[in-house]
Structures are given as C-alpha cells and as structure tokens.
Design an enzyme around this catalytic site. Sequence first.
Site, PDB file in Angstrom:
ATOM      1  N   ASP A  30       7.339   6.426   5.542  1.00  0.00           N
ATOM      2  CA  ASP A  30       6.324   6.570   6.581  1.00  0.00           C
ATOM      3  C   ASP A  30       7.003   6.913   7.905  1.00  0.00           C
ATOM      4  OD1 ASP A  30       3.150   5.403   6.869  1.00  0.00           O
ATOM      5  OD2 ASP A  30       4.301   5.687   8.717  1.00  0.00           O
ATOM      6  N   ASN A  86      -5.716   2.330   2.162  1.00  0.00           N
ATOM      7  CA  ASN A  86      -6.817   2.353   3.123  1.00  0.00           C
ATOM      8  C   ASN A  86      -7.795   3.449   2.709  1.00  0.00           C
ATOM      9  OD1 ASN A  86      -5.654   0.343   4.801  1.00  0.00           O
ATOM     10  ND2 ASN A  86      -4.318   1.875   5.722  1.00  0.00           N
ATOM     11  N   GLY A  92      -9.922   2.249   7.664  1.00  0.00           N
ATOM     12  CA  GLY A  92      -8.927   2.672   8.640  1.00  0.00           C
ATOM     13  C   GLY A  92      -8.045   3.802   8.158  1.00  0.00           C
ATOM     14  N   HIS A  99      -3.188   7.899  -0.523  1.00  0.00           N
ATOM     15  CA  HIS A  99      -1.810   7.412  -0.509  1.00  0.00           C
ATOM     16  C   HIS A  99      -1.790   5.903  -0.614  1.00  0.00           C
ATOM     17  CE1 HIS A  99      -3.329   7.842   3.615  1.00  0.00           C
ATOM     18  NE2 HIS A  99      -2.621   6.762   3.910  1.00  0.00           N
ATOM     19  N   LEU A 100      -0.759   5.424  -1.276  1.00  0.00           N
ATOM     20  CA  LEU A 100      -0.538   3.998  -1.409  1.00  0.00           C
ATOM     21  C   LEU A 100       0.649   3.624  -0.528  1.00  0.00           C
ATOM     22  CD1 LEU A 100      -0.608   1.814  -4.548  1.00  0.00           C
ATOM     23  CD2 LEU A 100       1.514   1.900  -3.246  1.00  0.00           C
ATOM     24  N   HIS A 101       0.426   2.652   0.355  1.00  0.00           N
ATOM     25  CA  HIS A 101       1.521   2.150   1.202  1.00  0.00           C
ATOM     26  C   HIS A 101       2.294   1.093   0.415  1.00  0.00           C
ATOM     27  CE1 HIS A 101      -0.171   3.511   5.218  1.00  0.00           C
ATOM     28  NE2 HIS A 101      -1.266   3.539   4.493  1.00  0.00           N
TER      29      HIS A 101
HETATM   30  P1  5GP Z   1      -3.523   5.598   6.638  1.00  0.00           P
HETATM   31  O1  5GP Z   1      -3.952   4.942   7.914  1.00  0.00           O
HETATM   32  O2  5GP Z   1      -4.222   6.913   6.413  1.00  0.00           O
HETATM   33  O3  5GP Z   1      -3.642   4.675   5.443  1.00  0.00           O
HETATM   34  O4  5GP Z   1      -1.979   5.858   6.773  1.00  0.00           O
HETATM   35  C1  5GP Z   1      -1.426   7.088   7.135  1.00  0.00           C
HETATM   36  C2  5GP Z   1       0.053   6.864   7.318  1.00  0.00           C
HETATM   37  O5  5GP Z   1       0.674   8.127   7.381  1.00  0.00           O
HETATM   38  C3  5GP Z   1       0.411   6.127   8.607  1.00  0.00           C
HETATM   39  O6  5GP Z   1       1.132   4.946   8.289  1.00  0.00           O
HETATM   40  C4  5GP Z   1       1.259   7.128   9.375  1.00  0.00           C
HETATM   41  O7  5GP Z   1       2.329   6.539  10.071  1.00  0.00           O
HETATM   42  C5  5GP Z   1       1.741   8.064   8.288  1.00  0.00           C
HETATM   43  N1  5GP Z   1       1.977   9.437   8.727  1.00  0.00           N
HETATM   44  C6  5GP Z   1       1.166  10.195   9.517  1.00  0.00           C
HETATM   45  N2  5GP Z   1       1.693  11.420   9.701  1.00  0.00           N
HETATM   46  C7  5GP Z   1       2.858  11.429   8.993  1.00  0.00           C
HETATM   47  C8  5GP Z   1       3.857  12.442   8.787  1.00  0.00           C
HETATM   48  O8  5GP Z   1       3.787  13.574   9.279  1.00  0.00           O
HETATM   49  N3  5GP Z   1       4.929  12.109   8.021  1.00  0.00           N
HETATM   50  C9  5GP Z   1       5.050  10.874   7.443  1.00  0.00           C
HETATM   51  N4  5GP Z   1       6.134  10.642   6.695  1.00  0.00           N
HETATM   52  N5  5GP Z   1       4.115   9.894   7.601  1.00  0.00           N
HETATM   53  C10 5GP Z   1       3.039  10.187   8.374  1.00  0.00           C
END
Ligand code: 5GP
Length: 115
Positions: A30, A86, A92, A99-101
Amino acid sequence: MSDCLFCRIVRGEIPATKVYEDDQILAFKDIAPKAPVHILVIPKQHIATLSDVRSEDSAVLGHLLAVTPRIAGEQGCSDGFRSIINTGRVGGQEVYHLHLHILGGDTPLPAMLKY
Ligand code: 5GP
Ligand code: ZN
C-alpha cells in the site's frame, strides 16, 4: 476498465512494489501504509466491489483468499494479521477495484472499529 488505478498497476502502467503475482492475482505494498505491514491483494480481472462479485468469480476469489496467508507470512506477519475488504460508500472504499488489505506487524493491531 482502462482508467481504473489498480487495473493500470496490473498492466504495469503505474509503478507498485509487487510482493506476489500469478496469473489470477497480484499483491503489492500500500502506498500509504496504516500498519508496519500493509499489502493489497487484488484479482487481476476488474471487479469493482465485493458487491459486484458473480458466481463465476468464485474461483479467483477463493484462490485470492487461499494465497493471502502465504503472502502475509512472507511479508513478516508471523503471528497473525488482519484482512479487510472495504465495500462501497459506507465501507469507506476509495479505489473501486476489489482489494483485500493485509495489515500486520510484530505487535497486536488496535481495536478493529470504534464508534
Ligand atoms: P480502500 O479505502 O479503497 O479500501 O483502500 C484503498 C487503498 O489503496 C488505500 O489504503 C490507499 O493507500 C491505497 N492506494 C491508493 N492509491 C494507491 C497507489 O497508487 N498505489 C498503491 N500501492 N496503493 C494505493
Ligand atoms: Zn480495475
């Protein structure tokens, strides 16, 4: 989805620090980590949200889940980790490519939610 951020990472148009890749999924760090280990695991095919999953996506998502503990372990999560998906406005979600964190590190993470 040609303009989707994570589709562009899959195609190599935007750089990312990849930690795992096979024919179906990609994992990368991330860009704004929320824990010492913060990895995103995505299907290579564009699926916008968990709510958009169809029955024919079951195999790739099962594969994603099955590989996730291995990715977490290789990234240093030796004693557990948190996985989060999310979904949508209330969830959020910021990037509309499923995607899975993976979140972890050496010490226990804070409480999951407070409200
Ligand atoms: P979400 O809130 O959609 O579950 O999480 C999106 C995640 O993508 C966030 O944790 C954010 O930091 C990450 N993210 C956003 N743009 C980029 C990017 O260009 N490259 C990477 N590696 N992560 C990203
Ligand atoms: Zn996409």
